[in-house]
Each structure stands twice: as structure tokens, then as C-alpha cells.
Design a protein around this motif. Structure first.
Motif, PDB file in Angstrom:
ATOM      1  N   HIS A  86       0.855  -1.196   0.000  1.00 51.50           N
ATOM      2  CA  HIS A  86       0.000   0.000   0.000  1.00 51.50           C
ATOM      3  C   HIS A  86       0.888   1.242   0.000  1.00 51.50           C
ATOM      4  CE1 HIS A  86      -3.860   1.967   0.883  1.00 51.50           C
ATOM      5  NE2 HIS A  86      -3.137   2.846   1.551  1.00 51.50           N
ATOM      6  N   LEU A  87       0.754   2.078  -1.036  1.00 50.70           N
ATOM      7  CA  LEU A  87       1.601   3.259  -1.184  1.00 50.70           C
ATOM      8  C   LEU A  87       0.802   4.535  -0.963  1.00 50.70           C
ATOM      9  CD1 LEU A  87       3.566   2.198  -4.390  1.00 50.70           C
ATOM     10  CD2 LEU A  87       4.356   2.096  -2.020  1.00 50.70           C
ATOM     11  N   VAL A  88       1.433   5.497  -0.279  1.00 46.24           N
ATOM     12  CA  VAL A  88       0.774   6.762   0.051  1.00 46.24           C
ATOM     13  C   VAL A  88       1.682   7.921  -0.364  1.00 46.24           C
ATOM     14  CG1 VAL A  88      -0.253   8.148   1.904  1.00 46.24           C
ATOM     15  CG2 VAL A  88      -0.331   5.643   2.037  1.00 46.24           C
ATOM     16  N   ILE A 105      -2.364   9.491  -8.499  1.00 43.56           N
ATOM     17  CA  ILE A 105      -3.409   8.543  -8.103  1.00 43.56           C
ATOM     18  C   ILE A 105      -3.317   7.222  -8.878  1.00 43.56           C
ATOM     19  CG2 ILE A 105      -5.341   9.151  -9.624  1.00 43.56           C
ATOM     20  CD1 ILE A 105      -6.903   9.396  -6.811  1.00 43.56           C
ATOM     21  N   ARG A 106      -2.627   7.221  -9.985  1.00 42.19           N
ATOM     22  CA  ARG A 106      -2.426   5.974 -10.743  1.00 42.19           C
ATOM     23  C   ARG A 106      -1.348   5.096 -10.104  1.00 42.19           C
ATOM     24  NH1 ARG A 106      -0.363   6.864 -15.729  1.00 42.19           N
ATOM     25  NH2 ARG A 106      -0.078   9.106 -15.561  1.00 42.19           N
ATOM     26  N   TYR A 107      -0.451   5.688  -9.335  1.00 49.05           N
ATOM     27  CA  TYR A 107       0.668   4.959  -8.739  1.00 49.05           C
ATOM     28  C   TYR A 107       0.509   4.701  -7.255  1.00 49.05           C
ATOM     29  CZ  TYR A 107       3.354   5.609 -13.019  1.00 49.05           C
ATOM     30  OH  TYR A 107       3.802   5.562 -14.314  1.00 49.05           O
ATOM     31  N   PHE A 108      -0.302   5.498  -6.583  1.00 45.26           N
ATOM     32  CA  PHE A 108      -0.421   5.421  -5.131  1.00 45.26           C
ATOM     33  C   PHE A 108      -1.841   5.062  -4.733  1.00 45.26           C
ATOM     34  CE2 PHE A 108       3.124   8.117  -6.101  1.00 45.26           C
ATOM     35  CZ  PHE A 108       4.108   7.660  -5.228  1.00 45.26           C
ATOM     36  N   SER A 138      -9.064   0.838  -5.279  1.00 41.94           N
ATOM     37  CA  SER A 138      -7.996   0.859  -4.271  1.00 41.94           C
ATOM     38  C   SER A 138      -7.103   2.097  -4.379  1.00 41.94           C
ATOM     39  CB  SER A 138      -7.146  -0.401  -4.390  1.00 41.94           C
ATOM     40  OG  SER A 138      -6.545  -0.452  -5.676  1.00 41.94           O
ATOM     41  N   HIS A 139      -7.450   3.028  -5.241  1.00 42.17           N
ATOM     42  CA  HIS A 139      -6.684   4.265  -5.404  1.00 42.17           C
ATOM     43  C   HIS A 139      -7.626   5.444  -5.176  1.00 42.17           C
ATOM     44  CE1 HIS A 139      -2.988   2.558  -7.317  1.00 42.17           C
ATOM     45  NE2 HIS A 139      -3.818   1.532  -7.393  1.00 42.17           N
ATOM     46  N   LYS A 140      -7.243   6.346  -4.254  1.00 43.80           N
ATOM     47  CA  LYS A 140      -8.141   7.453  -3.946  1.00 43.80           C
ATOM     48  C   LYS A 140      -7.396   8.644  -3.367  1.00 43.80           C
ATOM     49  CE  LYS A 140      -8.986   5.784   0.693  1.00 43.80           C
ATOM     50  NZ  LYS A 140      -9.927   5.411   1.713  1.00 43.80           N
ATOM     51  N   ALA A 141      -8.032   9.786  -3.486  1.00 46.25           N
ATOM     52  CA  ALA A 141      -7.568  10.974  -2.769  1.00 46.25           C
ATOM     53  C   ALA A 141      -8.154  10.853  -1.373  1.00 46.25           C
ATOM     54  CB  ALA A 141      -8.062  12.230  -3.469  1.00 46.25           C
ATOM     55  N   ASP A 160       5.207   7.485   1.279  1.00 52.36           N
ATOM     56  CA  ASP A 160       6.266   6.879   0.477  1.00 52.36           C
ATOM     57  C   ASP A 160       6.920   7.933  -0.401  1.00 52.36           C
ATOM     58  OD1 ASP A 160       5.965   3.880   1.025  1.00 52.36           O
ATOM     59  OD2 ASP A 160       3.912   4.555   0.632  1.00 52.36           O
ATOM     60  N   VAL A 161       6.139   8.917  -0.832  1.00 51.56           N
ATOM     61  CA  VAL A 161       6.646  10.022  -1.643  1.00 51.56           C
ATOM     62  C   VAL A 161       5.949  11.307  -1.196  1.00 51.56           C
ATOM     63  CG1 VAL A 161       6.614  11.041  -3.971  1.00 51.56           C
ATOM     64  CG2 VAL A 161       7.241   8.644  -3.682  1.00 51.56           C
ATOM     65  N   ILE A 162       6.737  12.355  -1.050  1.00 46.90           N
ATOM     66  CA  ILE A 162       6.197  13.690  -0.825  1.00 46.90           C
ATOM     67  C   ILE A 162       6.534  14.482  -2.081  1.00 46.90           C
ATOM     68  CG2 ILE A 162       6.301  15.792   0.564  1.00 46.90           C
ATOM     69  CD1 ILE A 162       6.852  14.027   3.004  1.00 46.90           C
ATOM     70  N   TRP A 163       5.495  14.797  -2.848  1.00 48.02           N
ATOM     71  CA  TRP A 163       5.640  15.417  -4.157  1.00 48.02           C
ATOM     72  C   TRP A 163       5.517  16.932  -4.013  1.00 48.02           C
ATOM     73  CZ3 TRP A 163       6.969  12.745  -8.426  1.00 48.02           C
ATOM     74  CH2 TRP A 163       6.885  13.387  -9.653  1.00 48.02           C
TER      75      TRP A 163
END
Length: 195
Positions: A86-88, A105-108, A138-141, A160-163
Motif C-alpha cells: 500500500h503506497l501513500v 493517483i495511478r501509482y499510489f 484501491s486508489h483514492k484521494a 512513500d513520496v512527498i511530491w
């Protein structure tokens, strides 16, 4: 940095420190400086063209190059096939959710949005509602934070990533450094490596 230069009003400064001292000086002046910045964006239309400062035509190439960069992170970050967990992500300066909707949202599995301009954030909520997305369940804001970057502290180990894209230049140098120190603690990699 000791390089001098001119600001956009033609004022001469010997170095960045001198410029910041003149521009934001004490705490009330700094607060006013940030308020003016957000005030500008509050007068901008909540659209792709608006959030890109009238350069909406760069949206597609921007997303493509961002995706190429993100893919290099995934190769470095998950070399042994950890990609099924699960990626956030946190989208800083998220605006109307342009980068979240077209990329993150396609990756996390979850993307939190951080944006200080309330009408942009409301547009992001609408743009990212399940009715407006073609993605897996399984992908959402997940969370929509109406908080300025310089005041936000992420939960420890959540992301996992801060963009951070197109918005970091809105911070003073000291707030830039402070944000990165706080952001570092919000990353999962540090939690896993530090345990």
C-alpha cells in the motif's frame, strides 16, 4: 550564498540573506508576505490554465516528464518487487488536483493533497471524486489539507513520496529548509531504515 543581484523591482542586494531580510524581515512582515502570496492565488481561476499561470498547454508535457521522473524513483525505491504494498503520497501545493489526478493517483493507493487556497482545494475535491476518476477502487484521494506548506507537518512515516512541484519557490529560504526537515520525518523509508 554570497552572489548579489537585483530583485524584480530593480533593487540591488549583495546576497540572498540581505534580500530576505529586506523582503520578509520580522515575523509580522513575513506573515504579510505569505498572506499576499496566497491572496494572489485566491484571485486565480480554479482551472488547469489558472494554476499553471496561463500556461495550461504545458500540462501534458509536464505530466509526462513527471511520470518519467517518478518511474526512476520507483526503480530505485522498490528494486526487489515491493511494489505490491500500500503506497501513500502527499501532493504539496496540489492546486486543483492536476498532478494527483493525472499522475499520482495511478501509482499510489492514497494521495493526500496540501493546498492553502480554499477554492483550489474545493475544485480538487470535485475533480478527484470517484465520479470523475477512472481508476481502481484501491486508489483514492484521502485527505485534503487547506494549510500552507510552511505550516504543515506530516504524520511520521506516513508517506512513500512527498511530491513538491511548482510551489517550493513560494517559501522563504529558512521555511524551505524547515519544511524539508519536517517532510523527511514523514517518509516511510526513514521509519523502515531507522527501526
Amino acid at each position: 550564498m554570497e552572489a548579489g543581484g537585483l530583485d524584480s523591482d530593480g533593487r540591488q542586494f549583495n546576497n540572498a540573506e540581505e534580500m530576505w531580510r529586506e523582503e520578509v524581515g520580522d515575523h509580522p512582515k513575513k506573515t504579510e508576505w505569505y498572506h499576499k502570496g496566497v491572496g494572489y492565488w485566491e484571485g486565480v481561476e480554479a482551472s488547469v490554465d489558472g494554476v499553471l499561470g496561463g500556461y495550461g498547454h504545458v500540462n501534458e508535457p509536464d505530466i509526462k516528464s513527471s511520470e518519467a521522473f517518478l518511474n526512476t524513483l520507483f526503480v530505485d525505491r522498490f528494486p526487489s518487487g515491493e511494489g505490491n504494498r500500500h503506497l501513500v503520497a502527499l501532493d504539496c501545493g496540489a492546486g486543483i488536483g492536476r498532478v494527483t489526478k493525472n499522475l499520482l493517483i495511478r501509482y499510489f493507493n492514497e494521495v493526500d493533497l496540501l493546498e492553502p487556497v480554499s477554492h483550489f482545494l474545493e475544485a480538487a475535491r470535485e475533480n478527484l471524486s470517484p465520479d470523475n476518476l477512472i481508476i481502481l477502487d484501491s486508489h483514492k484521494a484521502s485527505n485534503f489539507y487547506c494549510v500552507p506548506l510552511q505550516e504543515f507537518t506530516p504524520d511520521a512515516g506516513r508517506y512513500d513520496v512527498i511530491w513538491v512541484q511548482w510551489c517550493i519557490g513560494h517559501l522563504t529560504d529558512d521555511d524551505f529548509v524547515s519544511f524539508f526537515k519536517r517532510a523527511k520525518l514523514g517518509l516511510t523509508l526513514l521509519v523502515r531504515c531507522g527501526s
